[in-house]
Design a protein around this motif. Structure first.
Motif, PDB file in Angstrom:
ATOM      1  N   ASP A  19       1.814   1.105  -9.352  1.00 45.57           N
ATOM      2  CA  ASP A  19       1.527   2.304 -10.149  1.00 45.57           C
ATOM      3  C   ASP A  19       0.123   2.311 -10.748  1.00 45.57           C
ATOM      4  N   ALA A  20      -0.663   1.271 -10.460  1.00 43.02           N
ATOM      5  CA  ALA A  20      -2.044   1.257 -10.940  1.00 43.02           C
ATOM      6  C   ALA A  20      -2.917   2.261 -10.196  1.00 43.02           C
ATOM      7  N   PHE A  21      -2.467   2.685  -9.023  1.00 43.66           N
ATOM      8  CA  PHE A  21      -3.260   3.596  -8.199  1.00 43.66           C
ATOM      9  C   PHE A  21      -2.423   4.800  -7.797  1.00 43.66           C
ATOM     10  N   SER A  22      -3.046   5.957  -7.821  1.00 40.45           N
ATOM     11  CA  SER A  22      -2.397   7.174  -7.353  1.00 40.45           C
ATOM     12  C   SER A  22      -2.528   7.251  -5.836  1.00 40.45           C
ATOM     13  N   SER A  23      -1.396   7.223  -5.144  1.00 38.89           N
ATOM     14  CA  SER A  23      -1.454   7.213  -3.681  1.00 38.89           C
ATOM     15  C   SER A  23      -2.108   8.479  -3.138  1.00 38.89           C
ATOM     16  N   LYS A  25      -4.535  10.403  -4.662  1.00 38.48           N
ATOM     17  CA  LYS A  25      -5.981  10.383  -4.902  1.00 38.48           C
ATOM     18  C   LYS A  25      -6.673   9.296  -4.096  1.00 38.48           C
ATOM     19  N   GLU A  26      -5.958   8.209  -3.809  1.00 36.26           N
ATOM     20  CA  GLU A  26      -6.599   7.048  -3.190  1.00 36.26           C
ATOM     21  C   GLU A  26      -6.549   7.051  -1.664  1.00 36.26           C
ATOM     22  N   TYR A 150       7.826  -6.955  -2.474  1.00 32.22           N
ATOM     23  CA  TYR A 150       7.014  -6.373  -1.400  1.00 32.22           C
ATOM     24  C   TYR A 150       6.792  -4.896  -1.723  1.00 32.22           C
ATOM     25  N   PHE A 151       5.616  -4.403  -1.321  1.00 34.80           N
ATOM     26  CA  PHE A 151       5.238  -3.034  -1.661  1.00 34.80           C
ATOM     27  C   PHE A 151       3.938  -2.700  -0.946  1.00 34.80           C
ATOM     28  N   SER A 152       3.529  -1.452  -1.017  1.00 31.19           N
ATOM     29  CA  SER A 152       2.258  -1.016  -0.443  1.00 31.19           C
ATOM     30  C   SER A 152       1.521  -0.175  -1.468  1.00 31.19           C
ATOM     31  N   PHE A 153       0.216  -0.064  -1.278  1.00 33.82           N
ATOM     32  CA  PHE A 153      -0.578   0.798  -2.147  1.00 33.82           C
ATOM     33  C   PHE A 153      -1.872   1.172  -1.422  1.00 33.82           C
TER      34      PHE A 153
END
Length: 313
Positions: A19-23, A25-26, A150-153
């Motif tokens: 949640d540190a990055f907006s998928s 916007k990024e 596990y996760f993606s960003f």
């Protein structure tokens, strides 16, 4: 940062994203950037290794505390700031259910809370974090303590995948969780394979291989059949690089167009490398990385040739 936010700094990976990055916007490429990779702070291993009792000997970790503090101080001094700081597993030495685990974890979290609040932490699970043969219980404990396993960003048009490599090592006690992980990974690799991203990068604790795809099976790599299957999937999806730890030495190699990067430890060294961190610069065309000792990074910072890459359009 509020006290509530500070307490939640270790749970930014949830819902299989960060949640540190907006998928949204990024997802767009905005120019070169860099991040810092570390591995194996592993509070307790230095004493355990020195005494020859890796199962029960990790009852002191003052050295690791000082090294982790030095790593954080070096990262906080960097200008411009890295996009994030990823720790590729073995956060503490004590396995699930072993003595000292709670105390090692509390001390590491105390140090990591001092990372600049503008530099998100990305935490990868290692074998000492979830067990050599993980169970639903050990995975749940990791999630309670550190966030998703596990996760993606997305960052600046680049897709980052964080895997739980213990599922690739031995998932015999949690087959259903491995199936969920595998289905999720297939979906992520489809996204990468559609070339919707500028690059795709994988983080996992155990390396696919240490030097070559055909090397013998070892404690420090994945088995030949698994590594070949995973490497082929990554290559076909256009993954540029896999960053790992686990080996406590610097190593790595290439397979087809895939760069396998094995970084030595912040904590205990098992070879001749210095305690250190890896600086990774992402440009439009390539991913360039360099390992720095903690002393080098603290005293001199990042070298000019890497900084110049950040100025490219």
């Amino acid at each position: 940062m509020s006290a509530a936010e500070a307490g939640d700094v270790f749970h930014r990976a949830r819902g299989r994203t960060l949640d540190a990055f907006s998928s949204e916007k990024e997802r767009e490429w905005k120019g070169p950037f860099y991040f810092i990779q570390g591995a194996d702070p592993q509070f307790g291993l230095m004493k355990a290794w020195a005494t020859g009792d890796c199962d029960n000997g990790g009852d002191e970790w003052e050295q690791e505390i000082r090294l982790a503090e030095q790593a954080v101080q070096a990262i906080n001094k960097l200008n411009p700031k890295p996009k994030f700081f990823v720790l590729c597993g073995d956060l503490v030495h004590a396995m699930p259910g072993r003595p000292w685990r709670k105390e090692q974890t509390e001390d590491l979290q105390r140090v990591l809370r001092t990372v600049d609040s503008d530099i998100p932490l990305v935490l990868v699970s290692g074998n000492h974090d979830v067990g050599n043969v993980p169970t639903p219980e050990t995975i749940a404990e990791f999630q309670r303590t550190w966030g998703d396993d596990y996760f993606s960003f997305w960052v600046g048009g680049v897709l980052f995948l964080v895997l739980n490599s213990q599922f690739l090592y031995d998932a015999s006690r949690c087959p259903a969780l491995k199936q969920e992980h595998d289905r999720w990974l297939e979906q992520q690799l489809r996204t990468a394979g559609q070339r919707a991203c500028r690059h795709a990068v994988v983080f996992q604790h155990i390396p696919l291989f240490l030097q070559t795809i055909g090397e013998d099976d070892d404690y420090f790599n994945l088995t030949k059949s698994v590594r070949k299957e995973m490497a082929d999937k990554f290559v076909e999806a256009g993954v540029k690089a896999v960053f790992s730890g686990h080996y406590h030495r610097n190593a790595g190699g290439t397979y087809r167009n895939l760069d396998m990067v094995v970084s030595s430890a912040i904590g205990c060294q098992l070879g001749k490398d210095a305690h250190g961190l890896r600086v990774v610069v992402v440009t439009a065309e390539k991913i360039i990385h360099r390992y720095y000792s903690l002393d080098e990074l603290s005293e001199k910072g990042i070298e000019d040739d890497l900084m110049d890459l950040l100025k490219e359009n």
